[in-house]
Design an enzyme around this catalytic site. Structure first.
Site, PDB file in Angstrom:
ATOM      1  N   GLN A 109     -50.387  -8.128  61.379  1.00 39.03           N
ATOM      2  CA  GLN A 109     -49.511  -7.510  60.377  1.00 39.03           C
ATOM      3  C   GLN A 109     -50.026  -7.816  58.980  1.00 39.03           C
ATOM      4  O   GLN A 109     -49.499  -7.315  58.001  1.00 39.03           O
ATOM      5  CB  GLN A 109     -48.095  -8.072  60.486  1.00 39.03           C
ATOM      6  CG  GLN A 109     -47.386  -7.751  61.785  1.00 39.03           C
ATOM      7  CD  GLN A 109     -46.020  -8.413  61.809  1.00 39.03           C
ATOM      8  OE1 GLN A 109     -45.145  -8.109  61.020  1.00 39.03           O
ATOM      9  NE2 GLN A 109     -45.838  -9.342  62.730  1.00 39.03           N
ATOM     10  N   VAL A 111     -52.315  -8.113  55.618  1.00 42.16           N
ATOM     11  CA  VAL A 111     -53.086  -7.146  54.825  1.00 42.16           C
ATOM     12  C   VAL A 111     -54.213  -7.858  54.085  1.00 42.16           C
ATOM     13  O   VAL A 111     -54.840  -7.287  53.203  1.00 42.16           O
ATOM     14  CB  VAL A 111     -52.149  -6.412  53.827  1.00 42.16           C
ATOM     15  CG1 VAL A 111     -51.163  -5.524  54.577  1.00 42.16           C
ATOM     16  CG2 VAL A 111     -51.397  -7.396  52.929  1.00 42.16           C
ATOM     17  N   HIS A 127     -50.616  -2.992  59.153  1.00 36.66           N
ATOM     18  CA  HIS A 127     -49.973  -2.709  57.862  1.00 36.66           C
ATOM     19  C   HIS A 127     -50.976  -2.405  56.756  1.00 36.66           C
ATOM     20  O   HIS A 127     -50.652  -2.535  55.585  1.00 36.66           O
ATOM     21  CB  HIS A 127     -49.068  -3.880  57.459  1.00 36.66           C
ATOM     22  CG  HIS A 127     -47.889  -4.056  58.369  1.00 36.66           C
ATOM     23  ND1 HIS A 127     -47.076  -5.167  58.369  1.00 36.66           N
ATOM     24  CD2 HIS A 127     -47.376  -3.236  59.325  1.00 36.66           C
ATOM     25  CE1 HIS A 127     -46.126  -5.020  59.288  1.00 36.66           C
ATOM     26  NE2 HIS A 127     -46.296  -3.870  59.881  1.00 36.66           N
ATOM     27  N   CYS A 135     -54.280   7.668  46.494  1.00 38.12           N
ATOM     28  CA  CYS A 135     -53.303   8.109  45.499  1.00 38.12           C
ATOM     29  C   CYS A 135     -51.955   8.385  46.155  1.00 38.12           C
ATOM     30  O   CYS A 135     -51.861   8.666  47.346  1.00 38.12           O
ATOM     31  CB  CYS A 135     -53.827   9.297  44.698  1.00 38.12           C
ATOM     32  SG  CYS A 135     -53.773  10.859  45.570  1.00 38.12           S
ATOM     33  N   CYS A 161     -55.698   9.011  39.984  1.00 39.00           N
ATOM     34  CA  CYS A 161     -56.627   9.657  40.914  1.00 39.00           C
ATOM     35  C   CYS A 161     -57.544  10.592  40.129  1.00 39.00           C
ATOM     36  O   CYS A 161     -57.063  11.395  39.314  1.00 39.00           O
ATOM     37  CB  CYS A 161     -55.828  10.441  41.948  1.00 39.00           C
ATOM     38  SG  CYS A 161     -56.861  11.323  43.122  1.00 39.00           S
ATOM     39  N   SER A 203     -42.487 -13.966  62.218  1.00 42.12           N
ATOM     40  CA  SER A 203     -41.056 -14.220  62.444  1.00 42.12           C
ATOM     41  C   SER A 203     -40.484 -13.244  63.467  1.00 42.12           C
ATOM     42  O   SER A 203     -39.391 -13.453  63.976  1.00 42.12           O
ATOM     43  CB  SER A 203     -40.301 -14.069  61.123  1.00 42.12           C
ATOM     44  OG  SER A 203     -40.484 -12.754  60.630  1.00 42.12           O
ATOM     45  N   ASN A 227     -46.137 -21.410  66.381  1.00 48.56           N
ATOM     46  CA  ASN A 227     -45.335 -21.285  65.163  1.00 48.56           C
ATOM     47  C   ASN A 227     -44.612 -22.624  64.954  1.00 48.56           C
ATOM     48  O   ASN A 227     -44.020 -23.139  65.895  1.00 48.56           O
ATOM     49  CB  ASN A 227     -44.308 -20.146  65.341  1.00 48.56           C
ATOM     50  CG  ASN A 227     -43.679 -19.689  64.033  1.00 48.56           C
ATOM     51  OD1 ASN A 227     -43.371 -20.516  63.164  1.00 48.56           O
ATOM     52  ND2 ASN A 227     -43.471 -18.396  63.892  1.00 48.56           N
ATOM     53  N   ALA A 245     -51.002 -22.781  62.879  1.00 48.67           N
ATOM     54  CA  ALA A 245     -52.172 -22.060  63.381  1.00 48.67           C
ATOM     55  C   ALA A 245     -53.446 -22.888  63.232  1.00 48.67           C
ATOM     56  O   ALA A 245     -54.261 -22.965  64.156  1.00 48.67           O
ATOM     57  CB  ALA A 245     -52.307 -20.734  62.625  1.00 48.67           C
TER      58      ALA A 245
END
Ligand code: NAD
Length: 263
Positions: A109, A111, A127, A135, A161, A203, A227, A245
């Site tokens: 998830q 980015v 995501h 644009c 753009c 979560s 977690n 992690a």
């Protein structure tokens, strides 16, 4: 509350045993995966300069239309944090997993692009990515190299753009938007086919990504959560390793290699 030391060791061994017998392991990661690389989760991130905003004020199309410079500035700040960050040893452990299991797929998830930077070969970014831009009105792609760098944290006017003049937005999936179709199809197919799903640092509140562990479980996979805090998945996962992690994933790989576990 953390499990006693001995229990964590057994849980890590159980995780390694499950992985050993798997043809396909899917790693479903969320914001917690990157926390030890210094990238805040949304809950942590909404502090300091950004404390007075909800994610809905910063991560929706209506928010961008209302105040493009505020939203673009928030993403510029996060992009700067990400560029300065390095993938932690948990990332390296997931790369190493690829040499020990016939097929490994990371479905994230996040980015921030850290899985790719660490060297994971198959990564699906549900995501989108902070390093992609298009644009607002026509989704014409825009080169990341042409996006201005902020001089200070705060608002930053987006460029326009060059084809249609519409403001340039980050290539991430905002609340209320559809996930990229091809990525979803591949992720959902793998979730239904895997023997083990490792759920790390999410979560389980953001849909539809949150459905992946249930799809895996319903198709008969072992669902293993890493977690430090309880999540939506904790109540029913087959194995719950209460740890971070960066601490847990290298120990899972060490156990896979048959190395003695260190405390
Ligand atoms: P979340 O913020 O809702 O939950 C984070 C989870 O990570 C929590 O369950 C927390 O207990 C756990 N966690 C915290 N530290 C951890 C650690 N060191 N190791 C393992 N787990 C840890 O995150 P989410 O479920 O990913 O959903 C939030 C949304 O925000 C997602 O859409 C995500 O794309 C986005 N987001 C992404 C980033 C990023 O790209 N790094 C950062 C913030 C938010």
């Amino acid at each position: 509350m953390p499990f006693p030391h001995g229990d964590v060791e057994n849980l890590i061994r159980e995780t390694a045993d499950a992985i050993r017998g798997a043809a396909l392991v899917v790693v479903a990661s969320g914001a917690g995966m990157s926390r030890e690389s210094g990238i805040p989760t949304f809950r942590d991130a909404l502090s300091g300069l950004w404390a007075s905003y909800d994610p809905e004020d910063l991560a929706t199309e209506p928010a961008f239309r209302r105040n493009p410079a505020r939203v673009f500035g928030w993403y510029a700040w996060r992009r700067r944090l990400v560029r300065a960050a390095l993938p932690h040893p948990g990332y390296a452990a997931l790369v190493e997993l690829e040499g020990r299991v016939p097929e490994v797929l990371v479905v994230t998830q996040n980015v921030d692009g850290l899985h790719r930077r660490a060297g994971s070969r198959r990564v699906l970014e549900l995501h989108g990515s902070l390093e992609q831009f298009f644009c607002l009105d026509a989704r014409h792609p825009f080169p990341a190299a042409a996006v201005p760098e902020p001089v200070a944290d705060g608002e930053l006017a987006p460029p326009a753009c060059d084809r249609c003049g519409s403001p340039i937005r980050p290539g991430v999936v905002w609340f209320g938007e559809m996930l990229p179709e091809r990525v979803v199809a591949e992720a959902w197919e793998a979730a239904a086919r895997c023997q083990v799903m490792l759920v790390v640092g999410t979560s389980g509140l953001v849909h539809p990504a949150a459905e992946l562990p249930r799809i895996a479980r319903d198709a008969g996979a072992r669902v293993i959560e890493v977690n430090p805090e309880p999540s939506e998945v904790s109540a029913w996962a087959d194995v719950v390793v209460r740890g971070t992690a960066a601490a847990v994933l290298p120990r899972v790989v060490a156990a896979l290699k048959g190395e003695a576990l260190k405390g």
